[in-house]
Scaffold this motif. Structure first.
Motif, PDB file in Angstrom:
ATOM      1  N   CYS A 126      35.645  -1.072  68.569  1.00  0.00           N
ATOM      2  CA  CYS A 126      34.286  -1.578  68.171  1.00  0.00           C
ATOM      3  C   CYS A 126      34.179  -2.985  66.456  1.00  0.00           C
ATOM      4  O   CYS A 126      35.120  -2.805  66.417  1.00  0.00           O
ATOM      5  CB  CYS A 126      33.748  -0.328  67.584  1.00  0.00           C
ATOM      6  N   GLU A 127      32.986  -3.846  67.217  1.00  0.00           N
ATOM      7  CA  GLU A 127      32.614  -4.141  66.724  1.00  0.00           C
ATOM      8  C   GLU A 127      33.902  -6.123  66.678  1.00  0.00           C
ATOM      9  O   GLU A 127      33.591  -6.798  65.898  1.00  0.00           O
ATOM     10  CB  GLU A 127      33.071  -4.297  64.848  1.00  0.00           C
ATOM     11  N   ALA A 153      29.782  -0.818  67.310  1.00  0.00           N
ATOM     12  CA  ALA A 153      30.574   0.013  67.319  1.00  0.00           C
ATOM     13  C   ALA A 153      29.582   1.066  68.499  1.00  0.00           C
ATOM     14  O   ALA A 153      28.771   1.739  68.639  1.00  0.00           O
ATOM     15  CB  ALA A 153      29.873   1.122  66.002  1.00  0.00           C
ATOM     16  N   VAL A 154      30.673   0.857  69.619  1.00  0.00           N
ATOM     17  CA  VAL A 154      30.305   1.479  71.224  1.00  0.00           C
ATOM     18  C   VAL A 154      30.648   2.693  71.033  1.00  0.00           C
ATOM     19  O   VAL A 154      31.505   2.817  70.481  1.00  0.00           O
ATOM     20  CB  VAL A 154      31.150   0.018  71.607  1.00  0.00           C
ATOM     21  N   ASP A 204      24.725  -0.099  65.231  1.00  0.00           N
ATOM     22  CA  ASP A 204      24.864  -0.860  63.753  1.00  0.00           C
ATOM     23  C   ASP A 204      25.327  -0.699  63.215  1.00  0.00           C
ATOM     24  O   ASP A 204      24.094  -0.069  62.464  1.00  0.00           O
ATOM     25  CB  ASP A 204      23.545  -2.202  63.893  1.00  0.00           C
ATOM     26  N   TYR A 205      26.243  -0.041  62.081  1.00  0.00           N
ATOM     27  CA  TYR A 205      25.649   0.386  60.889  1.00  0.00           C
ATOM     28  C   TYR A 205      25.540  -0.343  59.677  1.00  0.00           C
ATOM     29  O   TYR A 205      25.265   0.054  58.750  1.00  0.00           O
ATOM     30  CB  TYR A 205      27.696   0.956  60.499  1.00  0.00           C
ATOM     31  N   ALA A 210      21.143   1.197  63.068  1.00  0.00           N
ATOM     32  CA  ALA A 210      20.237   0.961  64.198  1.00  0.00           C
ATOM     33  C   ALA A 210      21.144   1.176  65.405  1.00  0.00           C
ATOM     34  O   ALA A 210      22.103   0.720  65.660  1.00  0.00           O
ATOM     35  CB  ALA A 210      19.856  -0.518  64.004  1.00  0.00           C
ATOM     36  N   ARG A 211      20.418   1.263  66.448  1.00  0.00           N
ATOM     37  CA  ARG A 211      20.814   1.827  68.074  1.00  0.00           C
ATOM     38  C   ARG A 211      21.160   0.330  68.813  1.00  0.00           C
ATOM     39  O   ARG A 211      20.114  -0.569  67.853  1.00  0.00           O
ATOM     40  CB  ARG A 211      20.341   2.511  68.791  1.00  0.00           C
TER      41      ARG A 211
END
Length: 251
Positions: A126-127, A153-154, A204-205, A210-211
């Motif tokens: 992730c990220e 973050a997948v 998206d933290y 948000a997705r």
């Protein structure tokens, strides 16, 4: 014919209390290796020392496949600029991880003959893909022609399926695909055409949970062979080119 060699370095994803079955990418890549007649070598790591030792251990495969073409898959959590799960330490700085991968590429190159080497790397984390300069630095001055990461973050299973499709496309291609930007773009576009670019596969933290869609999450950096070539990161339009359809005349 050159032997294709997939190298997988994986950190445990979750503690036994959270995931008693201990999910791993290894069974997925074992299937890919059998399907594509590739050699597969794997190792585990926890902290930085284990990461270094794991890469050096996997690089020894070059001693047994001196005419091999090599592909690296690193499977671990990621957060911000850190690779790895905090459960096993403070994580590994991304720039440090990239240096270690470059050292691995050098180790493989010294061991083999001919024009082959470590062709590419997928960071299934992730990220980390949001830090494009680090991915550019990884490719510069090495045999690597491509590197893949994720900006957000997948979700674990969809991203693993994408990684499998990407690796399959790379190992099935002849060496000539990396000789031009067009060849590299075509290989990635061929692999990703199976996936909906608008599919929401990540969170998206940094933006109120948000997705995020696949097209804005995946990061693909390439550098074709040849003097004077520089790394560049592909846009969504490169990965999912719109078909040029001529307007049909009206009746």
């Amino acid at each position: 014919m050159a032997v294709k060699v997939i190298l997988v370095l994986e950190q445990p994803w979750w503690g036994i209390e959270n995931n008693p079955s201990q999910a791993s990418v290894i069974p997925f890549f074992e299937g890919l290796a059998r399907l594509t007649d590739c050699r597969l070598y794997s190792a585990s790591f926890f902290g930085l020392d284990g990461f270094r030792q794991g890469l050096a251990h996997l690089a020894e495969a070059a001693e047994h496949h001196r005419n091999g073409r090599f592909y690296l898959y690193i499977a671990a959590h990621g957060s911000g600029r850190k690779l790895g799960n905090d459960k096993y330490g403070s994580g590994i700085r991304l720039d440090t991880a990239m240096v270690e991968i470059k050292l691995m590429a050098d180790q493989i190159k010294r061991a083999i003959s001919g024009l082959h080497g470590l062709e590419g790397c997928i960071l299934g984390s992730c990220e980390l893909g949001q830090h494009e300069p680090d991915f550019h630095a990884l490719l510069m001055g090495t045999s690597l022609r491509w590197a893949v990461g994720y900006r957000h973050a997948v979700d674990w299973l969809p991203s693993t399926q994408i990684d499998l499709a990407l690796m399959a496309a790379m190992v099935r291609g002849d060496r000539a695909y990396q000789d031009s930007d067009e060849g590299l773009v075509a290989r990635f576009a061929e692999a990703l055409k199976l996936f909906d670019p608008l599919a929401e596969i990540a969170t998206d933290y940094g933006d109120n949970m948000a997705r995020r869609a696949l097209e804005e999450t995946i990061s693909v950096t390439v550098q074709s062979a040849g003097r004077g070539k520089r790394p560049w990161t592909l846009a969504a339009e490169d990965l999912w080119p719109l078909d040029e359809v001529e307007d049909e005349p009206e009746d």
